[in-house]
Design a protein around this motif. Sequence first.
Motif, short mmCIF file in Angstrom:
data_model
loop_
_atom_site.label_atom_id
_atom_site.label_comp_id
_atom_site.label_asym_id
_atom_site.label_seq_id
_atom_site.Cartn_x
_atom_site.Cartn_y
_atom_site.Cartn_z
N ALA A 263 0.84 -1.28 -0.02
CA ALA A 263 -0.03 0.33 -0.04
C ALA A 263 0.94 1.22 -0.15
O ALA A 263 0.44 2.42 -0.41
N ASP A 264 2.01 1.25 0.74
CA ASP A 264 2.92 2.33 0.73
C ASP A 264 3.48 2.61 -0.67
O ASP A 264 3.48 3.95 -0.99
N ARG A 265 3.73 1.67 -1.47
CA ARG A 265 4.31 1.77 -2.50
C ARG A 265 3.23 2.44 -3.65
O ARG A 265 3.64 3.38 -4.47
N ILE A 266 2.26 1.88 -3.70
CA ILE A 266 1.24 2.28 -4.66
C ILE A 266 0.75 3.76 -4.18
O ILE A 266 0.38 4.73 -5.49
N GLU A 267 0.50 4.12 -3.18
CA GLU A 267 0.30 5.44 -2.83
C GLU A 267 1.29 6.32 -2.99
O GLU A 267 0.72 7.44 -3.29
N ALA A 268 2.60 5.96 -3.20
CA ALA A 268 3.64 6.79 -3.57
C ALA A 268 3.74 6.71 -5.04
O ALA A 268 4.75 7.35 -5.73
N ASN A 269 3.19 6.09 -5.91
CA ASN A 269 3.08 5.83 -7.24
C ASN A 269 4.33 5.09 -7.58
O ASN A 269 4.98 5.46 -8.71
N ARG A 270 5.07 4.15 -6.99
CA ARG A 270 6.12 3.48 -7.14
C ARG A 270 5.89 2.15 -7.86
O ARG A 270 4.84 1.70 -7.87
N ALA A 271 6.74 1.71 -8.64
CA ALA A 271 6.42 0.72 -9.82
C ALA A 271 6.14 -0.58 -8.86
O ALA A 271 6.94 -1.02 -8.10
N VAL A 272 5.05 -1.27 -9.54
CA VAL A 272 4.71 -2.66 -8.96
C VAL A 272 4.26 -3.43 -10.06
O VAL A 272 3.33 -2.92 -11.03
#
Length: 547
Positions: A263-272
């Motif tokens: 969740a932290d990654r997608i909220e920061a718009n980091r690649a997944v």
Amino acid sequence: MAASALREIAPSFVALGPAGVAIRDRLGRLTAEDEDVLRLVGAHMGSLASKDLVARCRDGLEHSTDTWAARKRSLTPESSARWAGAVTKATHDQWALSRRGQLAHIQNLEAGIKTIAHRLSQPIGAKGTKKAPGGYRSESEWFHKTRRLRVLEDRLERERADRGRGRVRVVRGGKRLARGRYNLAAAQLTAEQWRERWEAERWFLAADGESGKRFGNETIRITPDGEVSIKLPAPLAHLANARHGRYVLACKVSFPHRGPEWADRIEANRAVAYRIHFDADRGRWYITASWQYAPTKTIPIKSALADGVIGVDTNADHLAAWRLDTHGNPTGRPRRFSYDLSGNADHRDAQLRHALTRLLNWAKTCGVKAIAVEDLDFTAEKTREKHGRRRRFRQIISGIPTGKLRARLTSMADRTGIAIIAVEPAYTSRWGAQHWQKPLTSKNRKTTRHDAASIAIGRRAQGHPIRRRTAPPPHDRSDRAGHRTVQARPGTPRREGTRPRIPGPRTRSVQPDTERKRETRTSKTVRDVRSAQAWVQDSLLLTDQER
């Protein structure tokens, strides 16, 4: 064993932590329309992936960035730029994996040819040694091995020619499943079941992440509340049920494992990166999220060994572990973590994860910060040419999880603060049984060879010699029978010499500088003293009354 014949012992090192993570959740409560759309998209992109793989194999060693860009441009009108990039990248990775497998196969053939040629050069019935095998046992076996030698040489010649031309053999969906079509009875499948599995394995529903884009992925997107949407390829854009040619699934997903990190990654718009796949055995759809991060910095090996270490010996059906203190002495009782590696790959992986989970929980209970494992690699030990008719032994070696165990253990221990130390596996089982199995065996505890090997592994990780500390010489435990061995570390000066003379009596009741009350007619030391001695009484000490 002579010192010159020993293998070189490589230094131990702390294994690097993982550089990525993958988590999975089920796509439950899909509607019939959702499943139809997923099947259509997977089949369409799978056909494009098959065409791209054919083009990549045709390029061979002539591949370049220009040809890669040309393949991507040809796929873009039938999908999208991002779908085409994911397909070409997956194709490149698959070709590179096949190339590495081809090299491993060539090395295996070379080892088999070398072994057969050596045994054919020996007289029939000649006994072998520890370093080299002997001759074959009968003329019939010798004759059949000559024919096999020719077969292996022909295979090696073809593989070398293919590698020189850059030609690889790849089957999308897997060679084992493809061969199962011609023997459905052995695979316990019907023609319909096989066809369903074959099509599901050849679908392509994967999208690489992209930092800076909304929620880290434009093709397959998952919002923080679990909504899954897919950017449809151009020919299937008429199936969209949302804006901008997207299709939103009716289900919601939530990743129980490492969900906050995702969740932290997608909220920061980091690649997944995401991959959707269908399990034909269970009839379920799953989605896997993965991302990369910088590997955790390894701590110095001295810091990891500050509280002792747990040595682990890897076997075909269990892990033998023993805790060692900072001095290399085993403490407590040995532990055994069993697993069953029969069955399919999912069952074997689950068994291995369960055993490693129990091992890590025990390590946290003990308070140690390091686990020592062997840096095993049985690639050259699995050939039928080396072990001949010892089929059971080859099966045991093949069943031991070597590289997968260390990779899995390193990944699972990354967040526990426990370091994984890889040690050289040479002679650990032999020397462990020689020096530790018998001394640690008692009426109440039977120490196995594997338990003793775990002690040898732990001591090697700590830098201690595997040989245990020996007792002093016989007789009266003095230096009369020679010097004591292994009483000091290798770097200690004069450790192989005799024990130096200590002034004063050998008991602790009197200090060395106390005035002697008696004197002898011989030397004051116990070395070379005659059995018959004459003692002389000194003058009495002055008392307070005489003063």
